[in-house]
Write a protein that holds these residues in place. Sequence first.
Motif, PDB file in Angstrom:
ATOM      1  N   PRO A  85      42.393  76.789   3.608  1.00 47.99           N
ATOM      2  CA  PRO A  85      41.388  76.154   4.489  1.00 47.99           C
ATOM      3  C   PRO A  85      41.783  76.801   5.878  1.00 47.99           C
ATOM      4  CG  PRO A  85      42.825  74.743   3.271  1.00 47.99           C
ATOM      5  CD  PRO A  85      43.362  76.098   2.802  1.00 47.99           C
ATOM      6  N   ASP A 100      46.518  66.816  -1.733  1.00 52.15           N
ATOM      7  CA  ASP A 100      44.929  66.794  -1.482  1.00 52.15           C
ATOM      8  C   ASP A 100      44.837  68.198  -0.831  1.00 52.15           C
ATOM      9  OD1 ASP A 100      42.653  65.885  -1.040  1.00 52.15           O
ATOM     10  OD2 ASP A 100      43.218  65.771   0.981  1.00 52.15           O
ATOM     11  N   THR A 134      42.269  71.084  -2.473  1.00 55.50           N
ATOM     12  CA  THR A 134      41.077  71.535  -1.616  1.00 55.50           C
ATOM     13  C   THR A 134      41.433  72.989  -1.958  1.00 55.50           C
ATOM     14  OG1 THR A 134      41.205  69.646   0.068  1.00 55.50           O
ATOM     15  CG2 THR A 134      40.065  71.706   0.554  1.00 55.50           C
ATOM     16  N   ARG A 135      42.433  73.561  -1.668  1.00 53.25           N
ATOM     17  CA  ARG A 135      42.512  75.112  -1.984  1.00 53.25           C
ATOM     18  C   ARG A 135      42.016  75.465  -3.494  1.00 53.25           C
ATOM     19  NH1 ARG A 135      47.368  78.897   0.252  1.00 53.25           N
ATOM     20  NH2 ARG A 135      46.553  80.745  -0.130  1.00 53.25           N
ATOM     21  N   SER A 139      40.018  73.960  -5.138  1.00 56.29           N
ATOM     22  CA  SER A 139      38.642  73.914  -5.422  1.00 56.29           C
ATOM     23  C   SER A 139      37.832  75.023  -4.711  1.00 56.29           C
ATOM     24  CB  SER A 139      38.098  72.537  -4.489  1.00 56.29           C
ATOM     25  OG  SER A 139      38.650  71.361  -5.471  1.00 56.29           O
ATOM     26  N   ASN A 140      38.599  75.541  -3.765  1.00 60.46           N
ATOM     27  CA  ASN A 140      37.783  76.628  -2.964  1.00 60.46           C
ATOM     28  C   ASN A 140      37.899  77.710  -3.792  1.00 60.46           C
ATOM     29  OD1 ASN A 140      37.520  74.978  -0.534  1.00 60.46           O
ATOM     30  ND2 ASN A 140      39.307  75.684   0.519  1.00 60.46           N
TER      31      ASN A 140
END
Length: 372
Positions: free
Chosen positions: A296, A342, A346-347, A349-350
């Motif tokens: 992110p 979380d 997110t990472r 998912s990226n």
Amino acid sequence: MRKKRVLLLSEGFGAGHTQAAYALSSSLRKLSPNVQTKVLELGNFLNPKMAPLIVSAYRKTITTQPRLMGYVYRHQKSFNRLTTLALHRIFYTHTKNIVKQLKPDLIICTHFIPSAVVSRLKRLDPAFKVPLVTVITDYDAHASWISREVDRYLVSTPEVKSKLRLRGVSAAAIQVTGIPVHPNFWEHPGRKDILEKFKLHDMPTVLVMGGGWGMMNDEIVNSFLAGWREQIQIVFCLGNNEKLLLKMKEDPQYNHPHISLLGFTREIDKLMEVSDLLVTKPGGMTCSEGLAKGIPMLFHHPLPGQEEENCRYFTAAGIGEPIDSLDVVVKWMKRLLNNYEDVQNTRNSNLKVIDRYHPLQSAQSIIDMLEL
């Protein structure tokens, strides 16, 4: 059988263009043992005394007069012809001789100035038939990138392809490959070894970057980040900005076991691997490297022009966010402290989203051209 020769031309206006050239060079040699590459910053190679002065003047202008640079960016079309002609006469009168001497089978340009110069040489001399590939190293495409003599454009996204199409470039001449980054950024080495190498702690970590020029010099944001040092590890990577590095080393607030102050390093890929958040100027190359790592990103003071466009693209894609107030930093610091799992999800998912950006796609496109 003679190896295929690829000449990669860049310019020193920011570190990203030349980084892209070296990244592509490395990928080409990784893909094929029959490819020989050479990277040149053309202006610096042809005029090593004057080119650094011009780059220095450019650097000073973008730091002190960013609005002027934004105006020039928005009016590229009106500046393009005069600028190209002037630079051609000052720096590049011997470019044709260099090409004759090196005898490349293909020329790749990662900056619009050498692309315009090689295009002009092709236009003026029908015997100059070396295929020309232009790699657009941002998430936008202004008029200066475009010349009829370019045989293929390699671009970052379908949106950039659409912008080229609107400017009259044929679809057959454009390939969406992503911006080439060094193969190391697509690898995921052991975390423990990296932490030991850089003497870092295994804890939530923020990497702060200002690019090769070290333009991350906002004392308010840097100081604010340092205020979280008891709970969050901060790694400041200041590039070639030795003056800022020395100043921060002498400042007591940065003298802490959880704060690391680094100068220029060629191991940014490793630092990104063990960091959980990247605070950076939104240069095309740095954003692409962060994209490859899935990290992110928070964007700090984008320069008017291409950095603004890069910031818009990654914000819209949900991979980055501009620091329009310190509240944004607070939000992410709290996420690292209270919702670390979380942030990791997110990472991950990226990383799944960017699977479609194959690390060697740009190089494979070049190999295909050489084989044809």
